[in-house]
Scaffold this active site. Sequence first.
Site, PDB file in Angstrom:
ATOM      1  N   PRO A   9      35.812  32.164  38.922  1.00 31.87           N
ATOM      2  CA  PRO A   9      35.348  33.371  38.170  1.00 31.87           C
ATOM      3  C   PRO A   9      33.640  33.655  38.558  1.00 31.87           C
ATOM      4  O   PRO A   9      32.987  34.543  37.812  1.00 31.87           O
ATOM      5  CB  PRO A   9      35.104  32.517  36.569  1.00 31.87           C
ATOM      6  CG  PRO A   9      35.082  31.295  36.920  1.00 31.87           C
ATOM      7  CD  PRO A   9      36.059  30.946  38.249  1.00 31.87           C
ATOM      8  N   TYR A  28      22.925  33.742  37.144  1.00 27.74           N
ATOM      9  CA  TYR A  28      23.669  32.979  37.942  1.00 27.74           C
ATOM     10  C   TYR A  28      22.471  31.989  38.681  1.00 27.74           C
ATOM     11  O   TYR A  28      21.733  32.571  39.294  1.00 27.74           O
ATOM     12  CB  TYR A  28      24.352  33.717  38.938  1.00 27.74           C
ATOM     13  CG  TYR A  28      25.620  34.669  38.556  1.00 27.74           C
ATOM     14  CD1 TYR A  28      25.089  35.920  37.917  1.00 27.74           C
ATOM     15  CD2 TYR A  28      26.872  34.092  38.590  1.00 27.74           C
ATOM     16  CE1 TYR A  28      26.381  36.713  37.602  1.00 27.74           C
ATOM     17  CE2 TYR A  28      27.972  34.867  38.270  1.00 27.74           C
ATOM     18  CZ  TYR A  28      27.522  36.242  37.674  1.00 27.74           C
ATOM     19  OH  TYR A  28      28.642  37.027  37.086  1.00 27.74           O
ATOM     20  N   LYS A  75      35.581  38.720  38.517  1.00 26.61           N
ATOM     21  CA  LYS A  75      36.396  39.631  39.238  1.00 26.61           C
ATOM     22  C   LYS A  75      37.889  39.397  38.761  1.00 26.61           C
ATOM     23  O   LYS A  75      38.863  40.176  38.937  1.00 26.61           O
ATOM     24  CB  LYS A  75      36.658  39.488  40.682  1.00 26.61           C
ATOM     25  CG  LYS A  75      35.393  39.947  41.502  1.00 26.61           C
ATOM     26  CD  LYS A  75      35.162  41.465  41.544  1.00 26.61           C
ATOM     27  CE  LYS A  75      34.002  41.775  41.681  1.00 26.61           C
ATOM     28  NZ  LYS A  75      33.392  42.964  41.248  1.00 26.61           N
ATOM     29  N   HIS A 100      25.116  46.890  31.508  1.00 24.13           N
ATOM     30  CA  HIS A 100      24.286  45.996  32.486  1.00 24.13           C
ATOM     31  C   HIS A 100      24.136  46.864  33.511  1.00 24.13           C
ATOM     32  O   HIS A 100      24.912  46.923  34.310  1.00 24.13           O
ATOM     33  CB  HIS A 100      24.639  44.644  32.606  1.00 24.13           C
ATOM     34  CG  HIS A 100      24.523  43.755  31.256  1.00 24.13           C
ATOM     35  ND1 HIS A 100      24.549  42.445  31.693  1.00 24.13           N
ATOM     36  CD2 HIS A 100      24.634  44.171  30.028  1.00 24.13           C
ATOM     37  CE1 HIS A 100      24.368  41.844  30.358  1.00 24.13           C
ATOM     38  NE2 HIS A 100      24.199  42.774  29.313  1.00 24.13           N
ATOM     39  N   TYR A 154      29.776  43.639  43.154  1.00 23.28           N
ATOM     40  CA  TYR A 154      29.746  43.230  41.753  1.00 23.28           C
ATOM     41  C   TYR A 154      30.320  44.416  40.691  1.00 23.28           C
ATOM     42  O   TYR A 154      31.051  44.109  40.032  1.00 23.28           O
ATOM     43  CB  TYR A 154      28.370  42.725  41.310  1.00 23.28           C
ATOM     44  CG  TYR A 154      28.358  41.779  40.329  1.00 23.28           C
ATOM     45  CD1 TYR A 154      28.154  42.431  38.994  1.00 23.28           C
ATOM     46  CD2 TYR A 154      28.459  40.442  40.296  1.00 23.28           C
ATOM     47  CE1 TYR A 154      28.287  41.706  37.787  1.00 23.28           C
ATOM     48  CE2 TYR A 154      28.527  39.446  38.937  1.00 23.28           C
ATOM     49  CZ  TYR A 154      28.298  40.277  37.901  1.00 23.28           C
ATOM     50  OH  TYR A 154      28.378  39.554  36.751  1.00 23.28           O
TER      51      TYR A 154
END
Length: 389
Positions: free
Chosen positions: A292, A200, A296, A72, A384
Amino acid sequence: MRTQVCIIGAGPSGLLLSQLLHRKGIESVVLERKTKDYVLGRIRAGVLEHGFVELMREAGVGERMDREGYIHDGTVIAYDNHQFRVDFAARANATVMVYGQTELTRDLYAAREAENGKIIYNVDDVSIQDADGAAPYVEFNVDGNGQRIDCDYVVGCDGFHGVSRKTIPETVRKEYEKVYPFGWLGVLSETPPVHDELIYSNSTRGFALCSMRNENLSRYYIQCPLDHSPENWSDDAFWEELKRRIPEETAEKLITGPSIEKSIAPLRSFVTEPMRWGKLFLCGDAAHIVPPTGAKGLNTAASDIFYLYHGMAQFYIDGDTEGLDSYSEKALARIWKAERFSWWMSNMLHLYPEQSDFDRKMQRAELEFLESNESAQKVMAENYVGLPF
Ligand code: APR
Ligand code: PHB
């Protein structure tokens, strides 16, 4: 019984460390409280930082991950019924790998078994002795028989509820914790993901996340009150709520189906310092927990293992303890940055029960800034995909 490194816990941390040590000719024994099937039955996250991916390849267990995992190069953030993309490749020149932790753990078990790695299951009453002395050993019971392993080092990879962290005296240990006032209700369904990247979503009804494991296995989450249980949520109620928390254009595309797993996880930020006491080292969830939101959990374990594996190799091969002596400081320096990022993502995306109107305005300003500012997206992307080890 004697070994060089006694590892407590056969989750991803313990297995990956054992495998990496083995490839350097360093012997270990792994003690696991449960059975292998029980460990593999745990549903966990599935986003791997590029550092973790490289570590899996270095351990010689990256082949199925590379074949079946999904690269991704971005993620989607949604709020106020619209969504925007943060491009990891453009902003951070890196990507992440979507590959379920269950599959990764299965690959690690297969590698340890193929190389006759010693894993002892169903152990109980594990206790670490003389960790701050010259000759540590671990006592435990298996099949009702008391056992002892003498070793050079003990590594606690036994998760948040393990024994290792508590072996460090309270006079030595300092713990930092933040418990979030909500949980995540997660559903696994054999349905095609609603989008080819993760979404998200911050909504006025609460947080939602659209994730996946493969083309026909999706993972969805919605924020829920801490006093809820999965039984409170029928599949239909879950799908209806999820649709109300993501942009309409996306909700219209959502393919629903029966849940094959449904669970609620609390959210916590937690760090214990130091991560070493004498001959005892802590790795992964034994030492730290993240909410979460930033994906991580497993990735923070990776950098612990990277530092410890190199430190042990330096000691056993060159007789140099520098890597072991600097382990706790180096691991914690990266852990706290991951804690910050996970806390930041959680604060930006969730509906907090005590939130004031001003707080909501700050959240919206954070989201609008992220959407409109290249530097803000660069900072998010770099965190990220994973800060350097
Ligand atoms: N003796 C032996 N084994 C133990 C003991 C004990 N006293 N206590 C716990 N264990 C085992 C657990 O059964 C589990 O298999 O240690 C293992 C710890 O594994 P995890 O909790 O998965 O921790 P870790 O390997 O560090 O992986 C971190 O897992 O929980 C997720 O979100 C987390 O993705 C992150 C990853
Ligand atoms: C998951 O796929 O389970 C997942 C992905 C990203 C997260 C958390 C969980 O931030």
